[in-house]
Design a protein around this motif. Structure first.
Motif, PDB file in Angstrom:
ATOM      1  N   ARG A 199       0.871  -1.196   0.099  1.00  0.00           N
ATOM      2  CA  ARG A 199       0.088  -0.099  -0.019  1.00  0.00           C
ATOM      3  C   ARG A 199       0.744   1.127   0.013  1.00  0.00           C
ATOM      4  NH1 ARG A 199      -4.554  -2.986   3.189  1.00  0.00           N
ATOM      5  NH2 ARG A 199      -5.278  -0.711   3.709  1.00  0.00           N
ATOM      6  N   LEU A 200       0.859   2.149  -1.298  1.00  0.00           N
ATOM      7  CA  LEU A 200       1.613   3.141  -1.215  1.00  0.00           C
ATOM      8  C   LEU A 200       1.567   4.136  -0.329  1.00  0.00           C
ATOM      9  CD1 LEU A 200       2.123   3.473  -5.329  1.00  0.00           C
ATOM     10  CD2 LEU A 200       3.495   1.933  -3.528  1.00  0.00           C
ATOM     11  N   HIS A 201       0.308   4.465   0.094  1.00  0.00           N
ATOM     12  CA  HIS A 201       0.158   5.409   0.982  1.00  0.00           C
ATOM     13  C   HIS A 201       0.787   5.255   2.403  1.00  0.00           C
ATOM     14  CE1 HIS A 201      -3.397   3.212   2.111  1.00  0.00           C
ATOM     15  NE2 HIS A 201      -3.336   3.562   3.153  1.00  0.00           N
ATOM     16  N   HIS A 260       3.304   4.498   4.028  1.00  0.00           N
ATOM     17  CA  HIS A 260       4.786   4.498   3.482  1.00  0.00           C
ATOM     18  C   HIS A 260       5.493   5.492   4.735  1.00  0.00           C
ATOM     19  CE1 HIS A 260       4.081   7.772   1.040  1.00  0.00           C
ATOM     20  NE2 HIS A 260       5.404   8.535   1.538  1.00  0.00           N
TER      21      HIS A 260
END
Lengths: 248, 646
Positions: free
Chosen positions: A78-80, A82
């Motif tokens: 999940r890129l958000h 990070h």
């Protein structure tokens, strides 16, 4: 078996820390393995895949200069979710490591100190299982900070992609020759046909590591060995000499 | 947190067609919410009937197959999606359960955009949303192109069969009144009941019992009359046993699939309380619009040019729907050719009748109507102008003049009729109404000899159109003689092939040095490619030349290519690639033309690669590459470099 040991160790740490005045983030970390059992489906858990950049390779004298991590859940990156921070080291930067990660000293001087960054990282990390390539290296640096700040090392469970790659669960599916040294991240990425975008920044490496770990989860599940305990065993099955320092 | 740290993700998304219309902020919003997933080969990503997917899936690498499978496990492939394509949008937008099975064909890395973010972006950006609503139609179209799909109904104008069948349930279309007769009844009784109630089927069941079978008009014909049996036969002996059932809430679309799968035309409809009705393919056809066969019957019945012309629009509509369903280019070209042949045949007989009625009498000599160009090759698409001519038997001079006058007038009538019907006049004057293209057999023989003698630009063009002729009506013997003339002539003047080949090499496929697509630079067709001129014509021309070389009589390009492979002029690999390339480019062209037509524009051949998905673009490049190889082959076979530039 491993979970039992981890739990005992955790119990011991909590006992030691019982009377200490700890900030919330550290207190929470003490409970990091609460609720985890070996029989859990590994894919469902939250992982934080991490990479750090340091001033050098000597754990005693070098320090962290950047922390990059990315979260994973249900097998999806999940890129958000990070985390990325540069850290202002107290020792001098050596030229060699600049060449690798391309961080110039000027940027680091403007960056916050590790005491500032670390609590934020702990909040981000939460109770996730930590994943890193050659995890012992990263863990050593993290624990140095952790211990100096709170008096105990990170309590999260840890998986090492370098070791997982050597294990029977995964080595066949990417045609690694058994018995060799653990593969480098570059080699693994290459075997998995992953584009090396933004390698050698901590966050870029964390992403590549996560994409490799994703395949490992898939491979383990396919072989019907997708439980947390199986992965921990695989990651522990040490073809390397284990140093008590890192593994306790 | 500062700027979004995963620039490569944004770069990739920004290139994928639906996302390129997003603003920078919207793109970052999409990108930062992406979840990256990995699927090993053969992993089922979505299963038909699952709850609506929680994400839009964008393929970062690898490919997936989209399919449906029935309870027997038969998989019907629908589509293949590759890098940069997406799936799951239809279910998200409609909030419906997954419509298809999606399976990883190769290892897949997918970017998943959470449903909430996707719907928000779609709500805020109409252009973005349109990409996905269009793709919905595309999905449904693709399903009906599945091999097992029956030849079926056609859409109502402007409404789209897909939307229609998606929305309609079996209960909406079924016949509620179900006739039932006991198994011991005679077929005569059954038939009487059916004709009284004007229905085409009757269910066979014991009173109050479950359905044992069904008898339809077809059964009565095939199992009773054709067998020489009498009306006294018991229905149980003529019925189709164990009729298929479908639930009343199923979609009409599913009913058609079910019929196609089991080769039946009727399904019993149940609603949980027993038999609720019966649905036939015909019911769905009636609801959804006309059928090609129906239109053909209307054409045959037309008593005047006006009546036939009035059917033109209807026919084009049916054709469009047919293409939507079959997605089979060869079948499509056959249909169009069939329709056009019928229309031409009808116009010819109308013209003959008119000649008689106005006292011009019968034709004074044997003649044949020649369809040339694409019609001669049986590969017409919807926008083709006329290419036709007449040949007639030689007669003594005074008689000859009369024949010529008659045919000239007759040709004029047919050509005018074709124009009324919807075929524009040929700008090059290649029409039976033109004296040059209405010749006696010996006249044509002279003409062919003159062309072969002098292979100039104009002559090569005319010869090319003429060599594709096919006798559509009249005396086939004349056409055979003409074909022999051409074969003999070319056999004697082989260098003519070199000139034809040289000319065919004028149109090179639009591939750049880096194998990128080269588009028109400016003008109203900027950023498009003329698919006919740059892609199809080179194949058609080369096939014609090699067919002449190999002494083939067939005119269809695919037949010619096959013949050329047999004759050793093409190797098997190149032949296979060319066939695919030809079919694919024709499909692109047809889809484009139908789209233009539906938008009220004049159909043309300028396709825009930016409107295609990545897979289509890749296939287009592959197609052009095959054309390149063909042209290299042509240049080598006929040593075109030996002709000096003029």
């Amino acid at each position: 078996m491993f979970m039992l040991r981890a739990r005992l160790r955790n119990r011991w740490l909590r006992f030691k820390a019982r009377n200490r005045d700890l900030p919330a983030c550290a207190r929470r970390n003490l409970a990091a393995i609460e609720g985890l059992t070996g029989g859990m489906n590994a894919k469902a858990l939250r992982y934080v895949v991490l990479d750090i950049e340091t001033t050098g390779l000597d754990p005693r004298h070098d320090e962290i200069v950047s922390l990059g991590a990315i979260g994973m859940q249900e097998g999806r990156i999940r890129l958000h979710d990070h985390f990325f921070e540069l850290v202002n080291p107290q020792c001098r930067l050596k030229h060699g490591s600049i060449a690798i990660h391309g961080i110039v000293p000027g940027r680091l001087e403007a960056a916050p100190r590790v005491e500032e960054v670390f609590p934020r990282f702990l909040d981000y990390l939460g109770t996730a299982v930590l994943v890193a390539h050659h995890a012992r290296f990263d863990l050593y640096f993290l624990n140095k900070v952790m211990t100096s700040l709170y008096g105990f090392p990170l309590c999260n469970l840890v998986l090492d992609t370098a070791r997982l790659a050597m294990g029977p669960l995964f080595s066949q599916s990417i045609c690694l020759e058994a018995g060799n040294d653990p593969p480098s991240l570059d080699l693994l990425a290459d075997k998995c046909n992953l584009p090396l975008h933004e390698r050698h920044t901590s966050l870029g490496d964390a992403l590549v590591t996560a994409m490799i770990f994703q395949r490992m989860l898939e491979a383990a599940e396919k072989r019907g060995r997708g439980s947390l305990a199986e992965l921990l065993k695989e990651s522990r099955r040490a073809p390397l000499k284990t140093s008590g320092l890192f593994c306790l | 947190m500062g700027e979004f740290p995963f620039q490569p993700v944004l770069d990739f998304l920004g290139q994928a067609p639906p996302f390129e219309v997003l603003t920078r902020d919207e793109l970052i919003r999409a990108g930062s919410n992406i979840e990256i997933a990995y699927y090993p080969r053969l992993k089922v990503i979505l299963r038909r009937g699952d709850e609506p997917p929680a994400h839009l899936y964008i393929i970062k690498s690898g490919s997936v197959s989209i399919s449906i499978s029935d309870e027997d496990g038969t998989v019907i492939p629908v589509d293949l999606r590759g890098e940069g394509d997406y799936f799951g949008a239809a279910s998200l937008l409609e909030g419906k359960k997954a419509l298809f099975d999606v399976t990883a064909e190769q290892e897949v890395i997918a970017y998943l955009l959470p449903a909430g973010v996707f719907l928000e972006l779609a709500a805020g950006n109409a252009r973005f949303k349109r990409f996905f609503t269009d793709s919905l139609a595309h999905n449904i179209r693709a399903v009906r192109g599945a091999p097992s799909a029956p030849l079926m109904p056609c859409a109502k104008a402007g409404q789209g069969l897909e939307a229609y069948l998606m929305g309609q349930q079996v209960a909406d279309l079924m016949t509620r009144q179900v006739l039932v007769c006991p198994p011991g009844a005679s077929v005569r009784e059954a038939a009487q009941l059916m004709s009284q109630r004007r229905v085409g089927s009757i269910v066979v069941a014991q009173p109050g019992g479950a359905a044992l079978g069904i008898i339809t008009d077809t059964d009565l014909r095939n199992r009773v009359l054709a067998q020489g049996l009498t009306g006294e036969l018991e229905v149980r002996k003529a019925m189709t046993k164990g009729p298929r059932t479908i639930h009343a809430t199923a979609f009409a679309f599913d009913a058609l699939l079910e019929m196609g799968r089991h080769g039946v035309r009727h399904l019993l409809v149940e609603n949980g309380n027993g038999l609720a009705g019966i649905i036939s393919e015909h019911d769905i056809q009636l609801a959804a619009g006309a059928t090609p066969l129906g239109v053909m019957r209307d054409m045959d019945k037309a008593a005047s040019v006006e009546e036939l012309a009035a059917l033109g629009a209807e026919i084009r509509r049916v054709m469009k729907a047919l293409l939507d369903q079959t997605r089979s280019v060869t079948r499509m070209m056959e249909w169009i050719t069939e329709m056009n042949d019928r229309a031409t045949g009808k116009l010819i007989s109308l013209a003959e009748a008119e000649m008689t009625a106005t006292g011009r009498g019968e034709p004074a000599a044997a003649y044949a109507w020649l369809a040339m160009g694409s019609e001669g090759r049986r590969e017409q698409t919807i926008s083709t102008d006329q290419d036709n001519g007449l040949v007639y038997a030689d007669a003594a001079p005074p008689e000859q003049a009369r024949v010529k006058a008659w045919l000239h007038e007759f040709g004029g009538k047919v050509v005018a009729g074709l124009e009324r019907y919807g075929f524009p006049l040929c700008t090059g004057g290649i029409m039976a109404s033109n004296e040059q293209w209405c010749l006696s057999l010996s006249g044509w023989q002279g003409q062919v000899a003159a062309w072969l003698e002098n292979p100039s630009g104009e002559n090569l063009l005319k010869a090319g159109v003429f060599f594709d002729f096919r006798a559509l009506h009249g005396d086939p013997g004349l056409a055979r003689d003409l074909r022999q003339t051409i074969k003999r002539g070319v056999g004697e003047k082989r260098h003519f092939l070199r000139f034809l080949a040289k000319r065919a090499l004028d149109n090179r496929p639009p591939l750049g040095l880096l194998r990128q697509l080269v588009m028109e630079k400016q003008g109203e067709h900027a950023a498009t490619i003329n698919i006919k001129l740059k892609g199809l014509a080179p194949i058609v021309d080369a096939a014609r030349i090699m067919a002449l070389d190999a002494d083939l009589s067939v005119t269809n390009t695919l037949d010619r290519l096959a013949g050329c492979q047999e004759a050793g002029l093409l190797d098997a690999a190149l032949h296979a690639d060319l066939r695919e390339a030809y079919l694919f480019m024709t499909l692109l062209r047809m889809q484009h033309q139908f789209k233009k037509q539906a938008e009220g524009d004049k159909p043309d051949n300028f396709i825009a690669p930016e409107l295609m998905n990545n897979l289509e673009r890749k296939m287009l490049k592959e197609s052009f590459r095959a054309v390149n190889r063909l042209q290299d082959r042509l240049a080598w076979l006929y040593q075109t470099h030996l002709i000096l530039e003029t």
